[in-house]
Design a protein around this motif. Structure first.
Motif, PDB file in Angstrom:
ATOM      1  N   ASN A  21       0.795  -1.227   0.000  1.00 12.67           N
ATOM      2  CA  ASN A  21       0.000   0.000   0.000  1.00 12.67           C
ATOM      3  C   ASN A  21       0.832   1.283   0.000  1.00 12.67           C
ATOM      4  O   ASN A  21       0.509   2.225  -0.736  1.00 12.67           O
ATOM      5  N   ASN A  24       1.857   1.936  -3.507  1.00 15.15           N
ATOM      6  CA  ASN A  24       0.851   1.701  -4.559  1.00 15.15           C
ATOM      7  C   ASN A  24       1.370   0.729  -5.630  1.00 15.15           C
ATOM      8  O   ASN A  24       1.123   0.912  -6.833  1.00 15.15           O
ATOM      9  N   SER A  25       2.052  -0.302  -5.179  1.00 15.09           N
ATOM     10  CA  SER A  25       2.731  -1.196  -6.136  1.00 15.09           C
ATOM     11  C   SER A  25       2.054  -2.558  -6.232  1.00 15.09           C
ATOM     12  O   SER A  25       2.698  -3.574  -6.447  1.00 15.09           O
ATOM     13  N   TRP A  26       0.732  -2.572  -6.141  1.00 18.74           N
ATOM     14  CA  TRP A  26       0.014  -3.845  -6.155  1.00 18.74           C
ATOM     15  C   TRP A  26       0.216  -4.598  -7.464  1.00 18.74           C
ATOM     16  O   TRP A  26       0.158  -5.816  -7.498  1.00 18.74           O
TER      17      TRP A  26
END
Length: 224
Positions: A21, A24-26
């Motif tokens: 999270n 933001n590297s899902w």
């Protein structure tokens, strides 16, 4: 003696997702939380190379960065002697334990040698060199406890119950259902893996080794 039953590891998938999270590297996640053949077809987590590399970087960066470890929960039934539980009770933060009640249930069944951990006791209490004599000495304590138990059951006189509680050896085994997390286990591994009590240095460490990704998430980066 220490035993572990009903071990369950929970929430790895959510912990790994949440780990990404902050960046933001899902889209870089490569884990599979279905069936991993390495676990003989049983439902188990598979943490991909990308996710594992990030996890280990966060772990080594310090406790502020590895918060996801505190979201991987473990539940287990541990049976261990009272002298071991006294040391476990130092781990208060992030742990919960629901125990069998010695105070309320000590009188509910006969007290037997099998209720105690004395596997390492090989010397006599008085002479220091006679295992047989020590066995007799220890057996007498257990027999006295059983006599007090029976008298309490027969009379309901609290003095016998109180005497039993006061005489009960710390080697008496108690079961507790314990909930903790991978961060707790990392702290325990770091401080207890070389402990003089084999319940820690052997039994507990072998149980940690049995958990998913123990080497990669719990033990990684801990100073030898």
């Amino acid at each position: 003696m220490i035993t572990f039953k009903c071990t369950e590891v929970m929430n790895i998938e959510n912990a790994i997702r949440g780990m990404r999270n902050p960046l933001n590297s899902w889209d870089k996640s490569d884990s599979d939380f279905g069936v991993d053949p390495a676990y003989f077809g049983h439902p188990a987590p598979y943490i991909g190379e990308n996710d594992l590399a990030l996890a280990q970087r966060l772990i080594k960066a310090g406790s502020d960065h590895r918060k996801f470890l505190r979201q991987i929960f473990v539940s287990v039934d541990i049976t261990a002697p009272l002298y071991w539980w006294k040391e476990f009770d130092t781990y208060k933060v992030g742990t919960v334990a629901n125990s069998c009640s010695t105070m309320h249930k000590i009188h509910s069944k006969p007290i037997e040698l099998s209720d105690f951990s004395f596997d390492d006791m090989t010397i006599d209490f008085t002479t220091g060199d006679n295992p047989l004599e020590f066995g007799i000495f220890y057996s007498r304590i257990i027999e006295d406890c059983e006599i007090l138990r029976r008298r309490y059951v027969e009379t309901k006189d609290k003095k016998y119950w109180r005497a039993l509680i006061q005489l009960l050896p710390e080697s008496y085994n108690q079961k507790r259902t314990v909930t903790l997390n991978y961060e707790n286990l990392r702290n325990i591994y770091g401080s207890r893996r070389n402990h003089k009590l084999t319940e820690w240095s052997v039994g507990f460490m072998e149980w940690i080794d049995s958990l998913p990704y123990a080497e990669e998430l719990i033990k990684v980066g801990v100073r030898e």
